[in-house]
Design a protein around this motif. Structure first.
Motif, PDB file in Angstrom:
ATOM      1  N   VAL A 102       0.851  -1.202   0.000  1.00 26.86           N
ATOM      2  CA  VAL A 102       0.000   0.000   0.000  1.00 26.86           C
ATOM      3  C   VAL A 102       0.885   1.250   0.000  1.00 26.86           C
ATOM      4  N   LEU A 103       1.900   1.238   0.867  1.00 27.64           N
ATOM      5  CA  LEU A 103       2.785   2.415   0.898  1.00 27.64           C
ATOM      6  C   LEU A 103       3.547   2.543  -0.427  1.00 27.64           C
ATOM      7  N   GLY A 104       3.875   1.395  -1.037  1.00 26.36           N
ATOM      8  CA  GLY A 104       4.532   1.413  -2.348  1.00 26.36           C
ATOM      9  C   GLY A 104       3.649   2.069  -3.407  1.00 26.36           C
ATOM     10  N   LEU A 105       2.343   1.791  -3.341  1.00 25.96           N
ATOM     11  CA  LEU A 105       1.415   2.419  -4.285  1.00 25.96           C
ATOM     12  C   LEU A 105       1.408   3.935  -4.101  1.00 25.96           C
ATOM     13  N   VAL A 106       1.346   4.345  -2.823  1.00 28.74           N
ATOM     14  CA  VAL A 106       1.319   5.794  -2.565  1.00 28.74           C
ATOM     15  C   VAL A 106       2.592   6.428  -3.150  1.00 28.74           C
ATOM     16  N   ALA A 107       3.725   5.750  -2.936  1.00 29.41           N
ATOM     17  CA  ALA A 107       4.983   6.291  -3.477  1.00 29.41           C
ATOM     18  C   ALA A 107       4.934   6.358  -5.006  1.00 29.41           C
ATOM     19  N   ASP A 108       4.377   5.323  -5.637  1.00 30.49           N
ATOM     20  CA  ASP A 108       4.255   5.341  -7.103  1.00 30.49           C
ATOM     21  C   ASP A 108       3.417   6.534  -7.565  1.00 30.49           C
ATOM     22  N   TYR A 109       2.297   6.743  -6.901  1.00 29.56           N
ATOM     23  CA  TYR A 109       1.410   7.846  -7.313  1.00 29.56           C
ATOM     24  C   TYR A 109       2.139   9.187  -7.214  1.00 29.56           C
ATOM     25  N   LEU A 110       2.746   9.400  -6.035  1.00 27.26           N
ATOM     26  CA  LEU A 110       3.396  10.697  -5.824  1.00 27.26           C
ATOM     27  C   LEU A 110       4.550  10.863  -6.811  1.00 27.26           C
ATOM     28  N   ALA A 111       5.299   9.761  -7.042  1.00 25.68           N
ATOM     29  CA  ALA A 111       6.440   9.843  -7.960  1.00 25.68           C
ATOM     30  C   ALA A 111       5.977  10.171  -9.381  1.00 25.68           C
ATOM     31  N   CYS A 112       4.787   9.692  -9.748  1.00 30.96           N
ATOM     32  CA  CYS A 112       4.245   9.975 -11.092  1.00 30.96           C
ATOM     33  C   CYS A 112       3.703  11.392 -11.198  1.00 30.96           C
ATOM     34  N   GLY A 113       3.537  12.075 -10.071  1.00 34.85           N
ATOM     35  CA  GLY A 113       3.064  13.456 -10.148  1.00 34.85           C
ATOM     36  C   GLY A 113       1.713  13.706  -9.494  1.00 34.85           C
ATOM     37  N   VAL A 114       1.139  12.699  -8.828  1.00 36.50           N
ATOM     38  CA  VAL A 114      -0.093  12.972  -8.088  1.00 36.50           C
ATOM     39  C   VAL A 114       0.284  13.871  -6.912  1.00 36.50           C
ATOM     40  N   ASP A 115      -0.437  14.954  -6.745  1.00 37.81           N
ATOM     41  CA  ASP A 115      -0.126  15.947  -5.719  1.00 37.81           C
ATOM     42  C   ASP A 115      -1.134  15.807  -4.580  1.00 37.81           C
ATOM     43  N   PRO A 116      -0.687  15.321  -3.402  1.00 39.16           N
ATOM     44  CA  PRO A 116      -1.643  15.050  -2.320  1.00 39.16           C
ATOM     45  C   PRO A 116      -2.287  16.312  -1.740  1.00 39.16           C
ATOM     46  N   THR A 117      -1.790  17.474  -2.109  1.00 36.41           N
ATOM     47  CA  THR A 117      -2.469  18.675  -1.627  1.00 36.41           C
ATOM     48  C   THR A 117      -3.652  19.029  -2.547  1.00 36.41           C
ATOM     49  N   LYS A 118      -3.674  18.442  -3.737  1.00 32.78           N
ATOM     50  CA  LYS A 118      -4.792  18.704  -4.654  1.00 32.78           C
ATOM     51  C   LYS A 118      -5.706  17.502  -4.757  1.00 32.78           C
ATOM     52  N   SER A 119      -5.127  16.301  -4.651  1.00 32.62           N
ATOM     53  CA  SER A 119      -5.870  15.070  -4.915  1.00 32.62           C
ATOM     54  C   SER A 119      -6.000  14.249  -3.636  1.00 32.62           C
ATOM     55  N   THR A 120      -6.935  13.302  -3.651  1.00 32.70           N
ATOM     56  CA  THR A 120      -7.186  12.471  -2.472  1.00 32.70           C
ATOM     57  C   THR A 120      -6.735  11.045  -2.744  1.00 32.70           C
ATOM     58  N   ILE A 121      -5.940  10.500  -1.832  1.00 33.30           N
ATOM     59  CA  ILE A 121      -5.534   9.088  -1.929  1.00 33.30           C
ATOM     60  C   ILE A 121      -5.953   8.416  -0.626  1.00 33.30           C
ATOM     61  N   PHE A 122      -6.728   7.344  -0.713  1.00 27.75           N
ATOM     62  CA  PHE A 122      -7.132   6.679   0.535  1.00 27.75           C
ATOM     63  C   PHE A 122      -7.305   5.182   0.308  1.00 27.75           C
ATOM     64  N   ALA A 123      -7.265   4.407   1.404  1.00 27.52           N
ATOM     65  CA  ALA A 123      -7.519   2.966   1.336  1.00 27.52           C
ATOM     66  C   ALA A 123      -8.991   2.748   1.679  1.00 27.52           C
TER      67      ALA A 123
END
Ligand code: TRP
Length: 366
Positions: A102-123
């Motif tokens: 799960v943490l690996g997925l979050v890292a993948d998203y952020l590394a690809c450019g997902v910005d957690p201050t604009k977008s929502t990531i949750f389990a």
């Protein structure tokens, strides 16, 4: 006006994009993006998509959906990513190294450019109200509808277990993921389209029975060819034929070198007659943002060795900045967990509100 149930983003760079330093690789054309996100209600669209944490994200995900997500976020859409942790146990007994994945997925998203201050990531396991929506949804589908879902059939065929209640009904569960927050668009690969159709059906049936509560979301497809894995089959985690986003340059070169080609030296693009060679050309073209036929002409007599070299370089070139960011992110798991906690808080508010509306229209608001 009837709204189509899916729209497609074209990733071939426009002339203006090709002039940019990165050649516009991986970005849909700006006017298409604007049209996609504004076409719903005249406001920026709410875009939701998700992944099950069963392994590492790979190039197939990158071209199939990840780059669309980032492009949509950057164009102003409201992006929500659900990590579907309960989906892990649809076709297997244990959850595996879940936390790490799960943490690996979050890292993948952020590394690809997902910005957690604009977008929502949750389990989704962290959002109780979302799961409660599944109960009324289950009443709106027949077992025959669920049994003919192609993904359910495929997963059942690949699994050595009997059909579990969760595997049979997980498309309904996924409909809850999609519908709880009023999703307009779902950027997915082609294999998820039947799930999206089911979510649309459930929304329609619920609305017909109880009143307008749910929006019917549309699929957002990207026309990149189904990229084949290094064994010539569909790129998938379970086949072990993927190129993970986090792989090193050398690992990438090694897996591309293992790819099956054929005995003809001169490289041509002929997907039906030469699937192995053509799949590598597709991969190289997707990474470089160019045309597989052109690359074939350029390589010509260089043969399979040159083709593999060029493909691996294309992949490594594309992923290098992402891999550097990913390594930094993975080194700080506390920060990744914090992103999930903030995301779950936002998702809970939305899900609680939606569930309250559902209970009201079902006369359960005593
Ligand atoms: N089933 C998807 C997959 O296996 C993951 C997923 C879960 C999803 N919930 C979702 C995708 C909602 C899109 C929208 O890849």
């Amino acid at each position: 006006m009837t709204i189509p149930s899916s729209i497609t983003l074209d990733h071939r760079p426009s002339a203006a994009q090709r002039r940019r330093p990165d050649g516009g690789v991986g970005r849909p054309q700006a006017d298409e993006l604007d049209a996609a996100i504004a076409s719903v209600h005249g406001r920026a669209a709410r875009v939701l998509t998700g992944d099950r944490p069963t392994g590492e994200l790979h190039l197939g995900h990158y071209f199939g959906t990840l780059r669309n997500r980032v492009a949509l976020q950057d164009a102003g859409a409201e992006l929500i990513i659900v990590i579907a942790d309960y989906q892990v146990i649809t076709d297997r007994d244990g959850v595996g190294p879940l936390r790490e994945r799960v943490l690996g997925l979050v890292a993948d998203y952020l590394a690809c450019g997902v910005d957690p201050t604009k977008s929502t990531i949750f389990a989704h396991s962290a959002v109780a109200a979302l799961h409660q929506l599944m109960l009324p949804f289950l009443s709106l589908v027949s077992d025959a509808e669920l049994r003919r879902n192609p993904t359910v059939k495929e997963e059942l065929a690949q699994s050595s277990r009997p059909l579990s209640g969760l595997l049979l009904t997980y498309p309904v569960h996924q409909a809850a993921d999609i519908l709880f927050c009023g999703t307009d668009l779902v950027p997915v690969g082609g294999d998820q389209v039947p799930h999206l159709e089911l979510a649309r059906t459930i929304a329609r049936r619920f609305n017909d029975r109880y009143g307008e509560v749910f929006t019917e979301p549309r699929a957002l497809l990207s026309p990149t060819p189904r990229l084949l894995g290094t064994d010539g089959h569909k790129m998938s985690k379970s086949r072990g034929n993927t190129i993970p986003l986090g792989a090193s340059d050398d690992e990438t070169l090694a897996s591309v070198r293992r790819a099956a080609t054929d005995s003809e030296r001169y490289i041509t693009y002929a997907p039906l007659r030469r699937p192995g060679v053509s799949s590598l050309l597709d991969l190289a073209a997707a990474c470089e943002g160019s045309d597989p036929r052109l690359i074939a002409e350029e390589i010509g007599n260089g043969g399979a060795a040159a083709l593999k070299q060029r493909t691996a370089e294309g992949i490594n070139e594309l992923l290098r900045p992402l891999r550097t960011r990913r390594a930094d992110l993975i080194a700080d798991p506390g920060q990744l967990s914090a992103v999930l906690r903030v995301g779950a808080g936002a998702a809970r508010l939305t899900a609680d509100e939606r569930l309250a509306t559902v209970r009201t229209v079902m006369q359960m608001d005593y």
